[in-house]
Every structure is written in structure tokens, then in C-alpha cells.
Motif scaffolding. Structure first.
Motif: not given
Length: 271
Positions: A124-137
Motif C-alpha cells: 500500500i502507498e498513501i500519498y499526496s501529489d505536489r501541484a502538477h504545474d510544478g513538476w519538472k519534465w
């Protein structure tokens, strides 16, 4: 109430997951008490749990099933995505207060996560995401890593006087499913051809991460424990099926990946 996470707004996303269990009642109690899911219904030997009115997990009883083999194809972990960082902080405080054992905790740049194992060995993973507009691609590849999690910073998101953890909040979802496979490259080819997924990250030849609509991953596939694994034994406990919601699907359909893992597709709009 928090908004639905970005993971569920893409053309295809994870809808829910089925587990086969030797003791479905005990397993359902764990997902209620520890993960915070609510029991939504019982239908014969199947217990359905979720958050709000959204079904996320079906537990199917099979007392004759054999214990899962972690070296075989199957489930690495189900990842329950909470709507906000404060929700993750509430769950962490709940875990500390209840002395819930965790297997690990990581900052993945795109997300912050804790890991545990249920009584029948399912990850099991329990998580929250950082704002996707701040992800680096970097082109088509999203930057992810495994770094030390700042527990204190997450817990500090919970306001003073907050009511605390009240179970998985509405708009919690299964953000992704991470699979054990025999060959990640073959898994990637299958998800490309059957669901049109993009490969968004690779860890050498041992793991691949795939998604729809620019998410960091809806599906992970690794061979860390299961190199050259063959077809999954259907009599084992653990993963029974994964259900994907697809905006393009006209009707429900069922597939099997190269290891016999059942993948369902059901029609549905994002969100």
C-alpha cells in the motif's frame, strides 16, 4: 472539500482495484481502520470499500486461495491518493497515534508518500501529489526521485484545532497501481498498444512508469522481485483485477496483460 486530484482528470485513470483474500472480513477491517476507507456494500463474498460514494477497492473472499508469491507477477502496491498535503498530514498523525507500522516514506519530487503492507502481504502507498504545474519534465520524461520525506513539514500543514483524521476524505482516489511483472519493457509495449499510455519515466531496465494525460504515472511496472516471472497463478491471493476508467471506452471490456493480470476498462468521463 478538496478538488478531485489531477490524476483522475486525465482521459484514462485508475477507477478501482480488486483483491482476492483468504479472510476478507479481516482485510476489510484493516482498510477501514488503517487506510480510512468506508465500507460501501457487501455482495455475496465481495466487500466494496471507498471514499465518499466512490468505490475504490473490492475484496473478494476465497478461503481456498494460496498466499501470494512476491516473486510472481502481481501487485507491488495500490496507491491511495489523498486530495491534499494536509490530508496526508492528518493520516501521518493518525499513524503515529495508532502506532501503525510503515515500511518506508519518500519524497518523489512529484509526490510525497508512505508505504505499508496489509495483513495478507499486499503493498500500500498513501500519498499526496505536489501541484502538477510544478513538476519538472525533460522532454517526455517527468523528473522523479526517492528522497527523505520531511514528515514534520507535512504534519505542519494540519491547522491547530483541526478535527484530525476522520477517514479517507471525499475525492480520495486510487492514484496509481504498481505491478510486479517479468519484463518492464514488455509491460510498456502492452500499455502503449492497449491503452495508448505514454512512458513518462524509466529506472534502467527494471522499472517503467506510464500514464495518460501528463500524470506522473497511473501504472508502474517493475521486475525488482519478479525477473522473468511467467503467467500469474490465478489461485493466489492478492491482485484480482485493475479497473481503468476511460473517456474513450464505448462499453466495458476486459484484457489480460502478458502475465495474465486482468485489466478492465469501463466508460466514464474524467473526474
Amino acid at each position: 472539500m478538496s478538488n478531485i486530484p489531477f490524476a483522475a482528470t486525465t482521459p484514462i485513470s485508475v477507477s478501482r482495484v480488486g483483491l482476492k483474500a483468504r479472510d476478507a472480513n479481516a482485510l476489510a477491517s484493516f482498510y477501514r481502520d488503517v487506510v480510512g476507507l468506508q465500507e460501501l456494500k457487501r455482495d455475496g463474498e465481495t466487500i466494496t470499500l471507498g471514499a465518499g460514494s466512490r468505490a475504490l477497492l473490492d475484496i473478494e473472499a476465497d478461503q481456498a486461495a494460496k498466499p501470494d508469491d512476491p516473486r510472481s507477477a502481481g501487485l507491488f502496491h495500490n496507491a491511495f491518493l489523498l486530495p491534499s498535503r494536509a490530508d496526508l498530514g492528518r493520516w501521518i498523525k493518525h499513524a503515529i497515534d495508532r502506532r501503525i507500522p510503515v515500511d518506508g516514506a519518500s519524497d518523489h519530487l512529484v509526490s510525497e508518500a508512505l508505504y505499508l503492507t496489509d495483513p495478507e502481504g499486499n503493498g500500500i502507498e498513501i500519498y499526496s501529489d505536489r501541484a502538477h504545474d510544478g513538476w519538472k519534465w525533460n522532454g517526455a520524461q517527468v523528473e522523479m526521485a526517492t528522497r527523505q520525506l520531511d514528515i514534520g513539514s507535512i504534519v505542519s500543514e494540519v491547522p491547530d484545532g483541526d478535527a484530525g483524521w476522520q477517514g479517507a476524505p471525499e475525492n480520495s482516489i486510487v492514484g496509481h497501481v504498481h505491478l510486479r511483472v517479468g519484463d518492464p519493457a514488455a509491460a510498456a509495449r502492452w500499455w502503449h498498444s492497449q491503452f495508448g499510455f505514454d512512458t513518462v519515466a524509466e529506472y534502467g531496465n527494471s522499472a517503467v512508469f506510464l500514464s495518460s494525460g501528463g500524470y506522473h504515472h497511473h501504472i508502474g511496472a517493475n521486475s525488482w522481485q519478479s525477473p522473468v516471472a511467467g503467467r500469474r497463478d490465478a489461485s493466489l491471493t492478492g491482485l484480482a483485477w485493475v479497473e481503468m476508467r476511460s473517456a474513450d471506452a464505448k462499453a466495458a471490456s476486459t484484457y489480460e496483460d502478458p502475465w495474465g493480470t486482468v485489466i478492465r476498462a469501463v466508460p466514464g468521463q474524467p473526474g
